[in-house]
Design an enzyme around this catalytic site. Structure first.
Site, PDB file in Angstrom:
ATOM      1  N   GLU A  72       4.172  -9.508  15.893  1.00  0.00           N
ATOM      2  CA  GLU A  72       3.516  -9.955  17.117  1.00  0.00           C
ATOM      3  C   GLU A  72       3.667 -11.483  17.253  1.00  0.00           C
ATOM      4  O   GLU A  72       3.981 -12.003  18.308  1.00  0.00           O
ATOM      5  CB  GLU A  72       2.037  -9.567  17.044  1.00  0.00           C
ATOM      6  CG  GLU A  72       1.428  -9.386  18.398  1.00  0.00           C
ATOM      7  CD  GLU A  72      -0.015  -8.907  18.276  1.00  0.00           C
ATOM      8  OE1 GLU A  72      -0.376  -8.351  17.233  1.00  0.00           O
ATOM      9  OE2 GLU A  72      -0.760  -9.130  19.242  1.00  0.00           O
ATOM     10  N   ARG A 127       0.812  -1.222   0.000  1.00  0.00           N
ATOM     11  CA  ARG A 127       0.000   0.000   0.000  1.00  0.00           C
ATOM     12  C   ARG A 127       0.840   1.264   0.000  1.00  0.00           C
ATOM     13  O   ARG A 127       0.383   2.327  -0.424  1.00  0.00           O
ATOM     14  CB  ARG A 127      -1.009  -0.032   1.152  1.00  0.00           C
ATOM     15  CG  ARG A 127      -2.125  -1.046   0.907  1.00  0.00           C
ATOM     16  CD  ARG A 127      -3.072  -1.084   2.067  1.00  0.00           C
ATOM     17  NE  ARG A 127      -2.458  -1.666   3.240  1.00  0.00           N
ATOM     18  CZ  ARG A 127      -2.769  -2.846   3.756  1.00  0.00           C
ATOM     19  NH1 ARG A 127      -3.726  -3.550   3.224  1.00  0.00           N
ATOM     20  NH2 ARG A 127      -2.146  -3.312   4.808  1.00  0.00           N
TER      21      ARG A 127
HETATM   22  P1  AMP Z   1       3.548  -2.259  11.856  1.00  0.00           P
HETATM   23  O1  AMP Z   1       4.854  -2.852  11.371  1.00  0.00           O
HETATM   24  O2  AMP Z   1       3.022  -2.960  13.080  1.00  0.00           O
HETATM   25  O3  AMP Z   1       3.637  -0.762  12.048  1.00  0.00           O
HETATM   26  O4  AMP Z   1       2.455  -2.576  10.752  1.00  0.00           O
HETATM   27  C1  AMP Z   1       2.387  -1.784   9.646  1.00  0.00           C
HETATM   28  C2  AMP Z   1       1.945  -2.548   8.422  1.00  0.00           C
HETATM   29  O5  AMP Z   1       0.905  -3.492   8.682  1.00  0.00           O
HETATM   30  C3  AMP Z   1       1.413  -1.559   7.421  1.00  0.00           C
HETATM   31  O6  AMP Z   1       1.996  -1.858   6.160  1.00  0.00           O
HETATM   32  C4  AMP Z   1      -0.083  -1.761   7.421  1.00  0.00           C
HETATM   33  O7  AMP Z   1      -0.555  -1.806   6.108  1.00  0.00           O
HETATM   34  C5  AMP Z   1      -0.336  -3.083   8.126  1.00  0.00           C
HETATM   35  N1  AMP Z   1      -1.292  -2.961   9.268  1.00  0.00           N
HETATM   36  C6  AMP Z   1      -1.000  -3.148  10.582  1.00  0.00           C
HETATM   37  N2  AMP Z   1      -2.092  -2.981  11.365  1.00  0.00           N
HETATM   38  C7  AMP Z   1      -3.102  -2.653  10.534  1.00  0.00           C
HETATM   39  C8  AMP Z   1      -4.494  -2.323  10.729  1.00  0.00           C
HETATM   40  N3  AMP Z   1      -5.081  -2.293  11.957  1.00  0.00           N
HETATM   41  N4  AMP Z   1      -5.231  -2.018   9.646  1.00  0.00           N
HETATM   42  C9  AMP Z   1      -4.690  -2.028   8.399  1.00  0.00           C
HETATM   43  N5  AMP Z   1      -3.390  -2.331   8.147  1.00  0.00           N
HETATM   44  C10 AMP Z   1      -2.593  -2.650   9.192  1.00  0.00           C
END
Ligand code: AMP
Length: 175
Positions: free
Chosen positions: A95, A58
């Protein structure tokens, strides 16, 4: 035009307990898409950005038109095994389990000012891994930009603790 009102929430996707913030409803709206890209272009127009780097997948949708408007190049950071030339990668903790992102070693020249872009920041793990790849090949991160921040998950704080500047167009609390 409130960007936030065009983002759809899908409860319990892709698994129980996750509130998935779905930007497809924002992207399909012609005004919504334009406002997202224009707002970011306005913010970064005078920040002397050399490259926009987007995180698969995205981050590509936001990053490429933004790079086009800023008049700079776009660089993809991808999942393992997708980039055809020489790459470096960075493994990071999720996670549950691990993940990895990769970048072409010749994607950024030493000293280039980079804007890192993704749709959403949750834990910040993906962005932090991407940022460390950019720095390893000589890029300087000007800022990390997102459409959505989930402040309760703490990714912004985590990136800021590591010295990165963070900007998001909207926030969803309580996730
Ligand atoms: P993080 O590494 O935990 O910051 O996760 C970021 C990535 O996971 C991004 O590329 C988001 O597209 C996806 N992502 C994580 N949580 C969500 C959520 N609640 N809704 C949509 N996309 C998410």
């Amino acid at each position: 035009m409130p960007i936030k009102s065009l983002i759809r929430t899908i409860p319990h996707y892709p698994k129980q307990g996750i509130m998935f913030r779905d930007i497809t409803t924002l992207l399909k709206d012609p005004i919504g898409l334009r406002v997202v890209i224009d707002e970011l272009a306005k913010r970064y127009a005078d920040m002397k950005i050399d490259k926009v780097v987007g995180i698969e997948s995205r981050g590509f949708i936001i990053g490429a038109p933004l790079a086009y408007l800023l008049g700079v190049g776009f660089v993809p950071i991808r999942k393992p095994g997708k980039l055809p030339a020489e790459t470096i990668g960075h493994d990071y903790e999720l996670e549950y389990g691990r993940d990895r992102v990769e970048i072409h070693t010749d994607a950024i020249s030493s000293g280039e000012r980079v804007l890192l872009v993704d749709d959403l920041i949750a834990t910040g793990g993906t962005a932090e891994a991407a940022a460390s790849l950019i720095e390893k090949i000589g890029g300087e991160i000007v800022e990390c930009a997102f459409v959505i921040d989930l402040p309760d998950v703490g990714g912004r704080k985590c990136l800021e603790k590591h010295g990165y500047k963070v900007f998001a167009l909207c926030e969803f609390e309580g996730d």
